[in-house]
Each structure stands twice: as C-alpha cells, then as structure tokens.
Scaffold this motif. Structure first.
Motif: not given
Ligand SMILES: [Zn+2]
Ligand SMILES: [Zn+2]
Length: 212
Positions: A60, A64-65, A154, A195
C-alpha cells in the motif's frame, strides 16, 4: 525457493522485504529506506548477494512504505507495481511527509496495477495477490502458497491489526479482509507484517485481541 530478508527502516520503523531466489533474482517490497545509510544498507545487501532486482511492489502507499520507491526504481530501472486504488495515496504521500516533517522525493515513473488473485512470478516461484483493503483502500498482501508465508503490509500484525483512522481506512472492511483473505490460509502460514515481528495465521486466529 525464495529466501526472505527484512530491514527495519525510517523513523516510522517500517519493515522492508527482499525476496530472492537461487538465480539471484529478487523482488523488493515496500522500500521504506529513508536515510542515506538505509539506502546504502539496501544496496550493500543486494550487491553482497549479487542480486538482480526484477520487481518493485508496494503493499500500500502510506508514506513509510514508499520512501525508497524513487531511489530503488531509478537505481535498478524498475517500475512500481501497486493496486490501482492506492494511486491517490501514492500522490498524497509526499504531502503527508511534509506534514510530519519527514520530507522525501516521490516516485514519478510509470505505475503498473496489480489485480486481486493475480500471480506474480519470479523464476519458478510465485506470489498471489490477495486484496485486503481496510487499512487503506487498495491494500494488498502477497501470498506464497508453496512456502507458506504472506507479506501482509499493515493489514495484520502480531496481536494487532492496522489502524483505520487514516483517509480511506475502514475498520469493518479491515476485519472482513483479515477474516476472509488471511484467516482462511493454512494455520502454519507465516505472516510478515509492515511493522514489528513476524507471526503466523494460527496464532493470530487464537490470540489476536481484535477477533475475540
Ligand atoms: Zn506502515
Ligand atoms: Zn500503512
């Protein structure tokens, strides 16, 4: 046979995955490398194992990805694969980077869209795209049936699930995705999350507090 390597990157502590086979071809999933030393750590790993990156995938497109998408795409001449419903998030990610004071340069190359149930091939190995929305509208998970693991982004974490308070998130949709797409996988399937620690489907079915 795929080997998996994970890195934990950025101030958001995101898990980046490299899957590679005996022909030294590899898939890079969610390159979250933010700092220069993190980018170098990825390059050093790829160089040390003499890997040829073949595919760049995002589960996605929360910031952060996607921090390292541009860097990986330009370094290895790759195009980004995402689910089509993630395109607005990919475009918004640099804006949220500014908002959270973690600015980054966005990927500007072509987008290739992955569809539900699509098979991704790396040599003899195969990943199946599972459509697992809820944390974000176009979240997908990558399932390797042969080796019993899933890269869940996530969606599902060890004893937890993804947040649903971000734009496009929906709690009921997320629970449904996990129930129908992940909890129907064999119990011994290892879950590699976006994570934190890895887990497995059987343990989460028994112990995940969101499914009591
Ligand atoms: Zn994330
Ligand atoms: Zn996310």
């Amino acid at each position: 046979m795929l080997q998996l390597h994970s890195f934990e990157f950025s101030p958001i502590q995101e898990n980046t995955y490299i899957l590679y086979n005996e022909h030294k071809e590899c898939i890079i999933i969610d390159p979250g490398c933010y700092f220069e030393e993190e980018r170098n750590e990825m390059l050093d790993f790829i160089t040390a194992h003499q890997l040829q990156p073949k595919l760049l995938l995002n589960t996605h497109c929360h910031l952060d990805h996607v921090f390292g998408n541009k860097f990986i795409a330009e370094t290895y001449g790759l195009k980004l694969h995402i689910h089509e419903l993630e395109k607005p998030l990919l475009e918004y990610a640099p804006v949220s980077g500014l908002k959270y004071e973690i600015p980054f340069e966005k990927y500007i190359g072509d987008l290739l869209y992955l569809k539900e149930e699509e098979k991704i091939q790396l040599g003899e190995d195969e990943l199946k795209v599972l459509f697992t929305p809820g944390h974000s509208p176009g979240s997908i998970s990558f399932y390797c049936q042969q080796q019993s693991f899933v890269i869940s982004g996530d969606v599902l974490f060890q004893r937890s699930i993804g947040r649903t308070d971000l734009p496009g998130g929906d709690h009921a949709t997320l629970l449904k995705s996990i129930q129908e797409q992940l909890f129907t996988l064999p119990e011994n399937t290892i879950v590699y999350s976006g994570h934190g620690f890895k887990t497995d489907i059987g343990t989460e079915k028994r112990l995940n507090p969101f499914f009591k």
